[in-house]
Design an enzyme around this catalytic site. Structure first.
Site: not given
Lengths: 157, 627
Positions: B25, B87, B184, B206
């Site tokens: 992850d 990211k 994800e 999420d």
């Protein structure tokens, strides 16, 4: 059509060919698996969606639905279309999301009714020409539904 | 965590056959690595027993690189060279990045992806991410005692093609073989679904550090079918920190904080946010470099109020995904909460109110994605147990299309199509004697090209001169199981062809990657050779095992001659493996691949035929439609 059977068969075939089953195998097997999975997805997509399924049935039976050129519609239907469109435009201009949401839901109900009509033409009466007419109307509504969708996305972003 | 009795004790595969595979992850704030060990998914800790690796990379003046907790102190002392939340920059140009003005970095606005100027030179977000991945790979290899066969790396479901490609490039740079990029929320659904034997329609909400995803899935007899996904690739916990930080500036009347003060206050803002999860108020006391003393107390209600527009912003994608799936909120059986930011009570409350039910928070929102990725990695590596039978059907998050006349987008593949998928569209020339045609591939939902993301441009040349409208140019889009697109164009009457791997406008070229690999961060040339040799041997072994397994089951599909030919090629691979030349091994493996193509095709046909056995097309009728 028995959608449960369709779904079950789709899942069974996809279980046999999906790239996840071949990730640790050779390049060929991975490539073949992707091609097969792609075809199976396409077939499922066509058979699952009522309008695509109907179009496919007509095509198999050699009936040209004339979706591009043949825009002849009952006057009543066209009137209704214009009303829908006005309502959508108004809601869009006034940025009324709730109204658009409501229109979206009502349109889906109309589409469901049309699906029943299509089923009647194809399964019971086996009347391809009639089915083609209904399908053309359905595609009109579906396009409208997409427009509402686009309007909602635009307002939400 | 009670999870997954995948097999009976003793039923697991023999240790020497177990291929080492991990799920990673790669998060905005924290990253994790997990694996399946003795049929149980576990998160791998560092030597100090910590599961999380803060996604922070510090380029030190002395040439060293610190990652994770070691890099943390430098956030305040040397913010320019200490990269956090990288990211957010993956596959992005400078103008796509929000809050640039409050970031302490020295951005380089180059063509394509934004870059950062550090004390060690200009770095792309891909390189920074690779540093994080390398630490996780080392952790996994040390902990598992061997080289990894491969990894599943998770990405936000709403990542576009450029962001996915950038993630894959980063893994490649870190020496990781990527089995699959996994969305994800889908990873979370696997972990939750298998653990709870869930059946029915579930949603995953999420909210991570920098991205928001929402997916609706149908779980039925071991099949995880994503019905729709949506989200916001630039919305996450960081934005809540940002709001708390702005509140600090306003309330304490601070105008132009220095880069260091700014970074320190942001860290304090995050601490306050986290404190408010379990408390009614949070206090901050700090002295700025200007000697100004900041002493503030933030109440939970005030915080909820200053961030309520962010919570509301997450509900728009939720409504869109439900609409796409043709569902109402009450059709959803359970809402799984994922990502650290879903710990905020007002987020949980808002989701609960929307769905009319208490969201599911019984899985650790920080770990569930890595766990799901590990389960998928284990299956993809071929470690699947006999009775472990599940399948994942995912979708693309954004429509793919081509630019047409007038800057409009013609959609070729609509969003939420199940992958892998291919779709072709035909175009024609509009001028007499036209011999070339330019294509512009875009991704997004809007009608105008300028509102969508540009993925790639390419040209089909060598079309034989014809009158306008006579040429038939078929453009094919193929999206693979990673959600990555390749496009090809072919003129049908002459067969002229052009093909592009969509190496997006925002991506790195293959040359750039090769250079980065060669300039070798941590390996000298000899190490590179050794690594290449060992990688080729692993690859060759994998190939041999695959073919042998196929022969064991299906040798009936081959005649004696064919079988002998394949066995001879296998022998050649073994001989080359004993040598030291990694190129020779590679060639032998490629030869094996070529020689088994026909065999593979027969096997695939056979398995499709088996799955279809007993089904007849003519039993299909129309009624009882799906919607």
């Amino acid at each position: 059509m028995d959608t449960e059977t369709l779904e079950r068969n789709y899942r069974e075939i996809q279980s046999a060919v999906h790239p996840d089953r071949f990730a640790h195998l050779s390049d060929q097997e991975r490539r073949l698996s992707m091609q097969w999975a792609t075809r199976v997805n396409e077939a499922y997509r066509t058979l699952r969606a009522p309008l695509l399924r109907a179009a496919y049935w007509l095509q198999l039976n050699g009936i040209d639905a004339g979706m591009e050129n043949n825009t002849a519609m009952p006057a009543e239907f066209l009137m209704e279309q214009m009303e829908w469109r006005e309502a959508v435009e108004e809601a869009r201009a006034s940025r009324d999301m709730d109204e658009l949401d409501g229109l979206h839901r009502r349109l889906r109900q109309s589409l469901n009714a049309i699906h029943a009509e299509l089923a009647e033409c194809i399964d019971v009466q086996q009347d391809g020409e009639a089915a083609a007419g209904v399908l053309r109307r359905a595609l009109f509504l579906d396009k409208l539904r997409q427009e509402i969708d686009d309007a909602l996305i635009e307002l939400e972003s | 965590m009670a999870l997954l009795q995948i097999s009976e004790p003793g039923e697991s595969t023999a240790p020497h056959q177990h291929r080492l595979a991990v799920g990673i992850d790669l998060g905005t704030t924290n990253s994790l690595v997990a694996t399946v060990r003795n049929s149980m998914p576990v998160v791998l800790n560092d030597l100090e027993g910590r599961a999380l690796l803060p996604s922070i990379v510090y380029y030190k003046p002395d040439g060293g690189v610190d990652v994770g907790y070691d890099a943390q102190p430098a956030q305040a002392s040397d913010p320019r060279n200490c990269i956090v939340s990288v990211k957010r920059f993956m596959g992005r140009g400078l103008r796509d990045v929000t809050h640039v003005e409050t970031m302490p970095y020295d951005f380089v606005d180059s063509e394509g992806m934004v870059r950062l100027r550090t004390v060690q030179g200009v770095r792309s977000p891909v390189e920074v991410s690779a540093e994080i991945l390398r630490v996780l790979r080392d952790r996994a290899e040390a902990s598992l005692g061997g080289e990894l066969t491969g990894a599943v790396i998770t990405v936000p479901a709403y990542f576009d093609d450029a962001q996915r490609q950038a993630t894959k490039d980063a893994a490649r740079l870190a020496g990781i073989n990527v089995f699959r990029l996994l969305n994800e929320p889908t990873a979370a659904a696997i972990a939750y679904g298998l653990d709870n034997a869930a059946e029915g329609v579930y949603a995953v909400y999420d909210l991570g550090g920098g991205t928001f995803d929402f997916s609706v899935l149908k779980l039925s007899r071991g099949v995880f079918e994503v019905l729709a996904t949506s989200g916001d690739a630039a919305l996450g916990g960081d934005d809540f920190d940002q709001r708390a930080y702005c509140w600090m500036l306003d309330t304490a009347n601070i105008r132009f904080p220095s880069a260091k003060d700014s970074r320190r206050m942001l860290l304090k803002a995050r601490e306050m946010k986290e404190h408010l999860t379990g408390h009614d108020e949070a206090r901050v006391v700090m002295t700025l470099s200007t000697e100004q003393v900041v002493d503030l107390t933030l109440s939970r209600d005030t915080f909820a109020d200053t961030t309520k527009h962010l919570v509301a912003k997450t509900l728009a994608p939720v409504r869109k995904a439900l609409r796409d799936a043709g569902l109402q909120p009450e059709d959803v059986k359970g809402v799984v909460m994922v990502g650290g930011a879903t710990r905020m009570p007002h987020v949980q409350r808002a989701v609960g109110e929307f769905f009319g039910q208490t969201p599911l928070t019984n899985l650790d929102p920080d770990k569930v994605v890595a766990i799901g990725a590990a389960i998928q990695a284990n299956a993809l590596a071929g470690n699947r147990m006999a009775d472990e039978d599940w399948l994942l059907l995912d979708v693309i998050p954004l429509s793919l299309g081509l630019e047409t006349m007038g800057g409009l987008v013609e959609k070729v593949i609509p969003r939420n199509s199940t992958i892998p998928i291919a779709r072709a569209q035909e175009f024609t020339t509009f001028k007499d004697g036209q011999t070339a045609m330019a294509f512009h591939v875009v991704q997004g939902e809007r009608e105008l090209v300028s509102d969508c993301r540009s993925l790639a441009r390419f040209e089909l040349r060598g079309i034989p001169p014809m009158v306008a409208g006579a040429a038939r140019i078929r453009v094919t889009f193929q999206v693979d199981a990673d959600g990555l697109l390749s496009v090809s164009a072919r003129e049908m009457t002459s067969g002229v062809e052009a093909q592009v791997q969509v190496k997006p406008s925002y991506g790195l070229s293959d040359d750039e990657i090769a250079n980065m690999l060669q300039s070798g961060f941590d390996f000298a040339n000899a190490d590179m050779q050794a690594r290449a040799l060992s990688e080729q041997r692993v690859e060759a072994q994998r190939g041999l095992e695959a073919v042998q397994a196929a022969l064991d089951v299906d040798s009936a599909l081959l005649n004696a001659e064919e079988r002998a030919a394949i066995e001879q090629t296998m022998q050649n691979v073994r001989a080359k493996m004993a040598g030291e030349d990694h190129r020779a091994i590679k060639e032998a493996v490629e030869q094996l691949n070529r020689d088994t193509t026909e065999f593979a095709a027969r096997r695939m046909d056979q398995s499709v035929r088996r799955a279809l056995a007993g089904q007849r097309v003519d039993t299909i009728t129309f009624s009882k439609s799906a919607t």
